[in-house]
Scaffold this motif. Structure first.
Motif, PDB file in Angstrom:
ATOM      1  N   ASN A 293       0.810  -1.218   0.000  1.00 53.77           N
ATOM      2  CA  ASN A 293       0.000   0.000   0.000  1.00 53.77           C
ATOM      3  C   ASN A 293       0.846   1.272   0.000  1.00 53.77           C
ATOM      4  O   ASN A 293       0.329   2.365   0.189  1.00 53.77           O
ATOM      5  N   SER A 294       2.159   1.097  -0.164  1.00 53.36           N
ATOM      6  CA  SER A 294       3.035   2.263  -0.246  1.00 53.36           C
ATOM      7  C   SER A 294       3.882   2.129  -1.502  1.00 53.36           C
ATOM      8  O   SER A 294       3.719   1.204  -2.286  1.00 53.36           O
ATOM      9  N   ASN A 295       4.790   3.022  -1.682  1.00 59.42           N
ATOM     10  CA  ASN A 295       5.685   2.978  -2.839  1.00 59.42           C
ATOM     11  C   ASN A 295       7.131   2.779  -2.382  1.00 59.42           C
ATOM     12  O   ASN A 295       8.054   3.311  -2.977  1.00 59.42           O
ATOM     13  N   LYS A 296       7.322   1.998  -1.316  1.00 56.49           N
ATOM     14  CA  LYS A 296       8.652   1.906  -0.711  1.00 56.49           C
ATOM     15  C   LYS A 296       9.184   0.477  -0.669  1.00 56.49           C
ATOM     16  O   LYS A 296       8.447  -0.475  -0.457  1.00 56.49           O
ATOM     17  N   VAL A 297      10.517   0.403  -0.844  1.00 59.10           N
ATOM     18  CA  VAL A 297      11.277  -0.811  -0.575  1.00 59.10           C
ATOM     19  C   VAL A 297      12.383  -0.424   0.399  1.00 59.10           C
ATOM     20  O   VAL A 297      13.117   0.531   0.153  1.00 59.10           O
ATOM     21  N   CYS A 298      12.481  -1.130   1.520  1.00 59.54           N
ATOM     22  CA  CYS A 298      13.473  -0.794   2.547  1.00 59.54           C
ATOM     23  C   CYS A 298      14.370  -2.004   2.824  1.00 59.54           C
ATOM     24  O   CYS A 298      13.955  -3.155   2.678  1.00 59.54           O
ATOM     25  N   THR A 299      15.599  -1.721   3.248  1.00 58.74           N
ATOM     26  CA  THR A 299      16.564  -2.752   3.630  1.00 58.74           C
ATOM     27  C   THR A 299      16.931  -2.573   5.101  1.00 58.74           C
ATOM     28  O   THR A 299      17.190  -1.451   5.543  1.00 58.74           O
ATOM     29  N   TYR A 300      16.950  -3.692   5.849  1.00 56.14           N
ATOM     30  CA  TYR A 300      17.279  -3.659   7.274  1.00 56.14           C
ATOM     31  C   TYR A 300      18.482  -4.552   7.538  1.00 56.14           C
ATOM     32  O   TYR A 300      18.618  -5.637   6.956  1.00 56.14           O
ATOM     33  N   SER A 301      19.371  -4.102   8.428  1.00 53.99           N
ATOM     34  CA  SER A 301      20.540  -4.878   8.818  1.00 53.99           C
ATOM     35  C   SER A 301      20.149  -5.920   9.850  1.00 53.99           C
ATOM     36  O   SER A 301      19.001  -5.957  10.321  1.00 53.99           O
TER      37      SER A 301
END
Length: 549
Positions: A334-342
């Motif tokens: 539902n958003s336009n985001k891709v995130c990376t987490y350590s």
């Protein structure tokens, strides 16, 4: 003793020229000793190298046993997978007393020539060499352009000279002198930068030759030890090239005319600098050759914690998760985001897309991310920057997975295959409803058909290997496999996680509502299979479970 003499003859006080080197005995041999060497049955499998080979000239240095820098009298005979380092017998009680993952060098180096470590270092060397070549080519073009511009300015100065009188000759001489000095200075700078790139390229090509020599002639132990030292050199060369390129500029000479009335010069000649066109391509952040992923079936899953998702993302629905090298990639439908987490839960990267994504996959070799967009396309992401966007021959795109370098995308009762250039290969009809999630392993593809409560396993030609269906599995969604090849599928409406045998003949529920499972979506293991990640609570959180073996 010189390496050109036979070691065996030298021991009996004879000086005979050596013609070959035995990689296993680590000795130079003359013609007679080579013939004798071949007559002994136990020595017939030894690798003999012709000393006329250019790389073989350094064969003793490449093949010789490596000694511990801390304990100079001991050779490096062990490898600690926890610290990712070579060590000797004396290192173990001092620096590795608590380590339980120390392997003998023979075991650690097994199959090294076909390992990810060898592939990563070989690719990294080639990548640095390619970038250095581009730098050399760029500098050559820039030198040519500066020469052309200098010639053009010379003509402009001469033409402008003709419009003025008397004093013009002295003014021209002054301007030409300034141009010559500036040209020499500019080209000298560009030439120095070119030579620096040449030095890096020459060094890297030598390492490439040495690496190829070790692959063809060295033992597993020798190749493994050589790779361990080479990866440090590679990282240093990569960083040096990166630093050099960051300082480069596209240099241009510019001449500005002046109204010569009352002036002492015809004009000003300046050097302008724009960002260099060469883009540094980072080598892969490769790790140890032996990651030791767990090849067992977990006995149970123990809740550890929740991933600390940004508050703004919690408002949305996390539908795609995939583990990379020590990180986790997440996308929200539902958003336009891709995130990376350590590993420690910190957000290390974020990409804003133009459309809403659904699922995400990572190429294990290149690290390139692929995320499906709800408008029927796929967006590629490299180094957390969007690159190619590909329209798929499907009405809609949901599940996505890499099958080696091919990309597999799920649609409504069909899957589409794209090659490494993102060109359409084929489309297969599978089921009748939307395939929300796809997982690939060992040339097999696992598909969840949500609306029909089915899980399919097919080969790359689309042939059905098995189809699983159970009254305890409702609305299957996310799908993955453990280190032993067992299949895990999320039951979104049944609020559970099923584990199927690799053949799909047996199943059990490993997580249920009693464990806190509520409206789950996506699922994946960490690359070492020590943790299980689950998009839970209607996709508003990512739960982390420890795998108990």
């Amino acid at each position: 003793m010189s390496a050109t003499y036979c070691d065996g003859c030298f021991r009996v006080d004879k000086s005979t020229n050596a013609v070959r080197f035995c990689m296993d005995c680590e000795e130079s041999l003359c013609h007679e000793c080579v013939a004798a060497h071949k007559t002994i049955k136990i020595l017939t499998t030894h690798q003999l190298v012709d000393l006329k080979d250019s790389t073989a000239g350094k064969v003793k240095d490449l093949a010789a046993k490596k000694y511990c820098k801390t304990h100079n009298d001991y050779t490096l005979e062990y490898f600690c997978t926890y610290h990712d380092t070579l060590c000797c017998h004396a290192c173990i009680p001092v620096d590795h007393r608590a380590c339980d993952t120390i392997l003998p060098l023979n075991e650690a180096s097994k199959d090294v020539k076909s390992s990810a470590l060898f592939s990563d270092i070989s690719d990294g060397l080639k990548l640095v060499s390619t970038t250095a070549s581009e730098t050399i080519h760029n500098r050559e073009e820039n030198i040519q352009r500066v020469n052309e511009q200098a010639n053009s300015i010379t003509g402009s100065i001469s033409a402008f000279k003709e419009t003025i009188v008397k004093k013009i000759n002295e003014m021209e001489k002054c301007a030409m002198s300034g141009l010559s000095d500036l040209k020499i200075e500019t080209i000298s700078k560009l030439s120095n930068e070119k030579e620096s790139a040449k030095d890096i390229k020459s060094a890297v090509e030598e390492y490439i030759n040495q690496l190829q020599f070790m692959i063809e002639n060295g033992s597993e132990n020798q190749t493994f030890v050589f790779l361990q030292g080479l990866r440090v050199i590679l990282l240093n060369q990569d960083q040096t090239l990166k630093d050099d390129i960051s300082k480069l500029g596209e240099l241009d000479l510019k001449f500005t005319e002046r109204n010569v009335i009352g002036e002492e010069e015809l004009g000003s000649i300046e050097v302008s600098s724009d960002p260099c066109d060469v883009q540094h391509k980072h080598t892969k952040q490769f790790g140890a050759q032996i990651m030791l992923p767990i090849r067992k079936t977990p006995k149970k899953f123990i809740y550890n914690s929740k991933l600390k998702i940004d508050s703004e993302m919690i408002e949305f629905r996390i539908t795609g998760i995939v583990s990379g090298y020590k990180d986790l990639h997440v996308c929200c439908s539902n958003s336009n985001k891709v995130c990376t987490y350590s590993e420690d839960g910190k957000c290390t990267g974020k990409v804003i897309l133009k459309d809403k994504p659904w699922d995400i996959a990572v190429n294990s070799k290149s690290g390139i991310l692929a995320t499906t967009l709800r408008n029927g396309s796929v967006q590629l992401i490299e180094n957390m920057k969007t690159t190619t966007k590909v329209d798929i021959n499907l009405d809609t795109s949901y599940g996505v997975a890499w099958n080696n370098n091919d990309l597999v995308v799920g649609g409504n009762g069909e899957i589409c295959f794209l090659n490494s250039n993102m060109e359409h290969i084929k489309t297969l009809q599978i089921g009748k409803h939307i395939l929300y999630y796809i997982h690939t392993r060992d040339e097999k593809m696992y598909l969840s058909e949500y609306s029909s409560n089915k899980v399919h396993c097919i080969d790359k030609e689309g042939n059905i290997i098995f189809t699983f269906r159970s009254w305890t599995l409702k609305s299957p969604d996310g799908i993955t496999t453990d280190g032993n090849g067992n299949v895990y599928v999320v039951g979104r409406k049944s609020n559970n996680v099923h584990r199927l045998s690799p053949q799909g003949t047996e199943s059990e529920i490993v997580l249920s509502a009693e464990d806190g499972i509520e409206d789950p979506y996506a699922i994946c293991f960490s690359q070492d299979y020590k943790n299980l990640y689950l998009s839970n609570e209607s996709g508003k959180s990512v739960w982390i479970f420890d795998c108990d073996y």
